[in-house]
Scaffold this active site. Structure first.
Site, PDB file in Angstrom:
ATOM      1  N   THR A 114       0.641   0.894   2.650  1.00  0.00           N
ATOM      2  CA  THR A 114       0.115   0.803   1.200  1.00  0.00           C
ATOM      3  C   THR A 114       0.555   1.552  -0.116  1.00  0.00           C
ATOM      4  O   THR A 114       0.455   1.241  -1.075  1.00  0.00           O
ATOM      5  CB  THR A 114      -1.666   0.935   1.271  1.00  0.00           C
ATOM      6  OG1 THR A 114      -1.597   2.330   1.633  1.00  0.00           O
ATOM      7  CG2 THR A 114      -2.124  -0.007   2.269  1.00  0.00           C
ATOM      8  N   LYS A 115       1.436   2.855   0.659  1.00  0.00           N
ATOM      9  CA  LYS A 115       1.861   3.701  -0.226  1.00  0.00           C
ATOM     10  C   LYS A 115       3.277   3.936   0.214  1.00  0.00           C
ATOM     11  O   LYS A 115       3.717   3.706   1.451  1.00  0.00           O
ATOM     12  CB  LYS A 115       1.158   5.187   0.165  1.00  0.00           C
ATOM     13  CG  LYS A 115      -0.289   4.881  -0.315  1.00  0.00           C
ATOM     14  CD  LYS A 115      -0.598   5.461  -1.798  1.00  0.00           C
ATOM     15  CE  LYS A 115      -2.155   5.398  -2.022  1.00  0.00           C
ATOM     16  NZ  LYS A 115      -2.662   4.617  -2.781  1.00  0.00           N
ATOM     17  N   ASN A 137      12.960 -10.587  13.132  1.00  0.00           N
ATOM     18  CA  ASN A 137      12.261 -11.213  14.343  1.00  0.00           C
ATOM     19  C   ASN A 137      11.359 -12.385  14.070  1.00  0.00           C
ATOM     20  O   ASN A 137      11.336 -12.673  12.763  1.00  0.00           O
ATOM     21  CB  ASN A 137      11.399 -10.327  15.251  1.00  0.00           C
ATOM     22  CG  ASN A 137      11.108 -10.449  16.708  1.00  0.00           C
ATOM     23  OD1 ASN A 137      11.083 -11.642  17.066  1.00  0.00           O
ATOM     24  ND2 ASN A 137      11.333  -9.649  17.420  1.00  0.00           N
ATOM     25  N   SER A 195       6.590  -4.523  14.983  1.00  0.00           N
ATOM     26  CA  SER A 195       5.895  -5.583  15.136  1.00  0.00           C
ATOM     27  C   SER A 195       4.603  -5.433  14.517  1.00  0.00           C
ATOM     28  O   SER A 195       3.888  -4.438  14.213  1.00  0.00           O
ATOM     29  CB  SER A 195       5.732  -6.154  16.572  1.00  0.00           C
ATOM     30  OG  SER A 195       6.978  -6.535  17.093  1.00  0.00           O
ATOM     31  N   HIS A 236      -4.290 -13.092  -4.985  1.00  0.00           N
ATOM     32  CA  HIS A 236      -5.138 -13.723  -6.201  1.00  0.00           C
ATOM     33  C   HIS A 236      -5.678 -12.078  -7.009  1.00  0.00           C
ATOM     34  O   HIS A 236      -5.790 -11.213  -6.563  1.00  0.00           O
ATOM     35  CB  HIS A 236      -6.455 -14.176  -5.597  1.00  0.00           C
ATOM     36  CG  HIS A 236      -6.050 -15.505  -4.714  1.00  0.00           C
ATOM     37  ND1 HIS A 236      -5.812 -16.533  -5.454  1.00  0.00           N
ATOM     38  CD2 HIS A 236      -5.863 -15.808  -3.436  1.00  0.00           C
ATOM     39  CE1 HIS A 236      -5.621 -17.686  -4.682  1.00  0.00           C
ATOM     40  NE2 HIS A 236      -5.481 -16.957  -3.434  1.00  0.00           N
ATOM     41  N   ARG A 238       5.671  12.048  11.798  1.00  0.00           N
ATOM     42  CA  ARG A 238       6.534  13.024  12.099  1.00  0.00           C
ATOM     43  C   ARG A 238       7.885  12.803  11.388  1.00  0.00           C
ATOM     44  O   ARG A 238       8.237  11.688  10.600  1.00  0.00           O
ATOM     45  CB  ARG A 238       7.074  13.231  13.861  1.00  0.00           C
ATOM     46  CG  ARG A 238       7.398  11.961  14.231  1.00  0.00           C
ATOM     47  CD  ARG A 238       7.863  12.241  15.816  1.00  0.00           C
ATOM     48  NE  ARG A 238       8.688  11.231  16.297  1.00  0.00           N
ATOM     49  CZ  ARG A 238       9.873  11.241  16.532  1.00  0.00           C
ATOM     50  NH1 ARG A 238      10.573  12.631  16.259  1.00  0.00           N
ATOM     51  NH2 ARG A 238      10.653  10.609  17.176  1.00  0.00           N
TER      52      ARG A 238
END
Length: 189
Positions: free
Chosen positions: A169-170, A88, A146, A119, A187
Site C-alpha cells: 500500500t506504500k 507467473n 505469489s 470505484h 530487512r
C-alpha cells in the site's frame, strides 16, 4: 513429445491461448510476449511489452485454469512491461493511469496490480466509473512473490523482494525485503 502429449498441449494450452487472443480488444499493443498461458488484453489504452517477456509457467498452479488479464482501461492509460520479465500464472493489471514494470522483474502466481480504487469511495459517486488513480512503478530486478496485491501510487525500488501474500500500500525502497499486510520492510538486502 508423444502423440498424447501433443493432443493435450493443443487442447488445453494452444486453443486456450488462441481463444484469449481472439477475445482481446486492446488495439494499441506494442511488442509480443512469449505465451505459455492465455493472455487477455483489454481497454482503450496502450500496452507495451519489452523483449523476452514470458507470460505463464507450465509447472505452476493455475496452468490449466485462468488467464493473465491486462487492462489499460482509458485512452490515456498505459501499461509498460520491460525486458526479461517473467510473469507467473493468474496475474492481472487494471490500469486507469500508468503501470510501469522495469527490466528483469520476476512476478509470482496469482498477483494483482491496480493503480486505482476500482470505484469511487464516496457512496454518492460509487457507480460513476472515475475512481482516483495514481501510477504504479516497479523497479529493475524486483522479485514479487505469489499472491501479492500492489495498490495505487506504489513505487517499489530496484532489487527489492516482496514476500508471498503481501498487500503493498506504500512505497518500498530499493534493496530490501518487504512482506505483510500492509507490507513493511523486514530487512535489507
Amino acid at each position: 513429445m508423444g502423440l498424447f502429449s501433443r493432443i493435450k498441449q493443443l487442447c488445453f494450452v494452444t486453443f486456450r491461448i488462441k481463444k484469449y487472443e481472439f477475445l482481446s480488444d486492446c488495439k494499441r499493443v506494442f511488442g509480443k510476449p512469449n505465451l505459455f498461458y492465455p493472455l487477455l488484453l483489454k481497454g482503450n489504452g496502450k500496452i507495451h511489452f519489452g523483449n523476452n517477456v514470458q507470460i505463464g509457467v507450465v509447472s505452476s498452479p493455475y496452468f490449466f485454469s485462468g488467464y493473465t488479464y491486462l487492462e489499460a482501461r482509458n485512452e490515456n492509460s498505459e501499461i509498460n512491461i520491460g525486458n526479461n520479465v517473467a510473469i507467473n500464472n493468474a496475474f492481472s493489471i487494471v490500469c486507469f493511469s500508468k503501470v510501469t514494470i522495469k527490466d528483469n522483474v520476476l512476478i509470482g502466481g496469482n498477483c494483482t496490480i491496480i493503480d486505482n480504487d476500482g470505484h469511487d469511495l464516496n457512496i454518492d459517486k460509487r457507480n460513476e466509473g472515475n475512481p482516483d488513480s495514481f501510477p504504479v512503478y516497479i523497479g529493475e530486478n524486483v522479485f514479487i512473490g505469489s499472491n501479492v496485491s500492489i495498490l495505487k501510487g506504489v513505487e517499489i525500488g530496484d532489487n527489492s523482494v516482496i514476500g508471498n501474500g503481501s498487500v503493498v500500500t506504500k512505497n518500498i525502497p530499493k534493496n530490501v525485503v518487504a512482506a505483510g499486510n500492509p507490507a513493511k520492510v523486514i530487512r535489507n538486502l
